[in-house]
Enzyme design. Structure first.
Site, short mmCIF file in Angstrom:
data_model
loop_
_atom_site.label_atom_id
_atom_site.label_comp_id
_atom_site.label_asym_id
_atom_site.label_seq_id
_atom_site.Cartn_x
_atom_site.Cartn_y
_atom_site.Cartn_z
N ASP A 12 0.88 -1.17 0.00
CA ASP A 12 0.00 0.00 0.00
C ASP A 12 0.92 1.22 0.00
O ASP A 12 2.13 1.10 0.21
CB ASP A 12 -0.90 -0.01 1.26
N SER A 13 0.34 2.40 -0.21
CA SER A 13 1.13 3.63 -0.15
C SER A 13 1.60 3.91 1.28
O SER A 13 2.48 4.74 1.49
CB SER A 13 0.27 4.80 -0.63
N CYS A 76 -4.55 -1.90 -1.68
CA CYS A 76 -4.81 -0.48 -1.90
C CYS A 76 -5.81 -0.38 -3.05
O CYS A 76 -5.55 -0.89 -4.14
CB CYS A 76 -3.50 0.18 -2.28
N ASN A 77 -6.94 0.25 -2.79
CA ASN A 77 -7.96 0.38 -3.83
C ASN A 77 -7.45 1.22 -5.00
O ASN A 77 -7.68 0.87 -6.16
CB ASN A 77 -9.21 1.07 -3.26
N CYS A 188 -11.20 2.80 0.52
CA CYS A 188 -9.78 3.10 0.70
C CYS A 188 -9.36 2.32 1.94
O CYS A 188 -10.03 2.40 2.98
CB CYS A 188 -9.57 4.59 0.92
N THR A 189 -8.28 1.57 1.82
CA THR A 189 -7.92 0.67 2.91
C THR A 189 -7.60 1.42 4.22
O THR A 189 -7.80 0.88 5.30
CB THR A 189 -6.74 -0.23 2.49
N HIS A 190 -7.13 2.66 4.10
CA HIS A 190 -6.82 3.43 5.31
C HIS A 190 -8.05 3.62 6.22
O HIS A 190 -7.90 3.75 7.44
CB HIS A 190 -6.31 4.83 4.91
N1 DGL Z 1 -4.89 3.12 0.92
C1 DGL Z 1 -5.05 3.50 -0.42
C2 DGL Z 1 -6.37 3.04 -1.02
O1 DGL Z 1 -6.92 2.04 -0.61
C3 DGL Z 1 -4.75 4.90 -0.88
C4 DGL Z 1 -4.17 5.93 -0.02
C5 DGL Z 1 -3.40 6.95 -0.83
O2 DGL Z 1 -3.99 7.90 -1.37
O3 DGL Z 1 -2.19 6.76 -0.94
O4 DGL Z 1 -6.85 3.61 -1.96
#
Ligand code: DGL
Length: 265
Positions: A12-13, A76-77, A188-190
């Protein structure tokens, strides 16, 4: 660098993919799991399609060279929506992606009003529109980009109070409350870190849905299908890209998820 034997790598990022690693470990306790936070390129959601594709291709190349995993979960989506098909064409190892759980949300919804909270890129990408056309054609889907929320989880999760968490979620949820949704997709996984606070803000009439269950099922299926058996179980490890992380909370995240600190990838 000691690398896990025959591992499954999650990327992920930042820290967003860790809840996905956690659920995978709960179902597949014998697997070696490795996490890579691409801190050097955080955040993905504000970048262009081309930039994200290049970043992910380079990262996967590096991971294949250094770790040689048996499977990679794009946890990460944003990266999955943009780059998953490119990765599958380019690299000869199995990938599991994480995309917004629109289909399950439709199944949960009684009133056909669904919310999608994701990054700007995921909200705008044609892949997401295709998901909505394919699985939610009779529904009204309200999309909202929770840009500040990604940054909040990545940088302030451990430092913020409950009050502060509730405040950012209340702000991000306003459009959804106005639209009278009864299921919200955390695309978004976050955002999974804040799931309990979403429940408080939106109340029990709104189901909060993410993609973990489907993703873990798919990981399990691929590992079994490909006969990718494990030799030695090591302690799961957290790696990070770039070098600008010493003053941040990444070690705390690694501890929270019982991961060895691997430092720079
Ligand atoms: N966690 C990421 C997702 O699921 C993206 C977060 C980011 O913008 O880097 O999309």
């Amino acid at each position: 660098m000691t690398m896990a034997d025959n591992s499954i790598v999650f990327i992920d990022s930042g820290v967003g993919g860790l809840p996905y690693l956690k659920m995978t470990r709960e179902c597949m306790s014998k697997e070696n799991l490795v996490y890579v936070a691409d801190n050097k390129n955080f955040p993905y959601g504000e970048k262009s399609t081309q930039e994200i594709k290049e970043i992910i291709i380079n990262l996967i190349q590096e991971i294949i060279t250094k770790i040689d995993p048996k499977l990679i979960v794009i946890a990460c989506n944003t990266a999955s929506v943009v780059a998953l098909s490119t990765l599958r064409n380019k690299f000869g190892i199995p990938f599991v992606g994480v995309v917004p759980a629109i289909k399950p949300a439709v199944e949960y919804s009684d009133n056909g009003r669904i919310g999608l909270l994701a990054t700007r890129k995921t909200v705008e990408d044609p892949y997401t529109d295709k998901l909505i056309t394919n699985f939610a054609s009779g529904c009204s889907v309200k999309k909202y980009a929770g840009i500040d929320l990604v940054e909040f989880v990545e940088k302030k999760y451990f430092l913020s109070t409950d009050q502060e968490k509730l405040k950012v979620i209340t702000e991000a949820s306003m459009d959804f409350v106005d639209s009278n949704i009864d299921s919200l997709v955390l695309g978004c996984t976050h955002f999974i870190y804040l799931i309990e606070y979403f429940k408080q803000v939106l109340g029990s009439s709104v189901d909060i849905i993410d993609s973990r269950e489907g993703v873990v099922k798919q990981v399990k299926k691929l590992v079994e299908y490909n006969g990718l058996s494990i030799k030695n179980k090591n302690k799961d490890t957290f790696y990070i890209t770039g070098s600008n992380y010493e003053k941040s909370n990444y070690r705390e995240f690694a501890n929270k998820f019982s991961l060895n600190w691997g430092g720079s990838l």
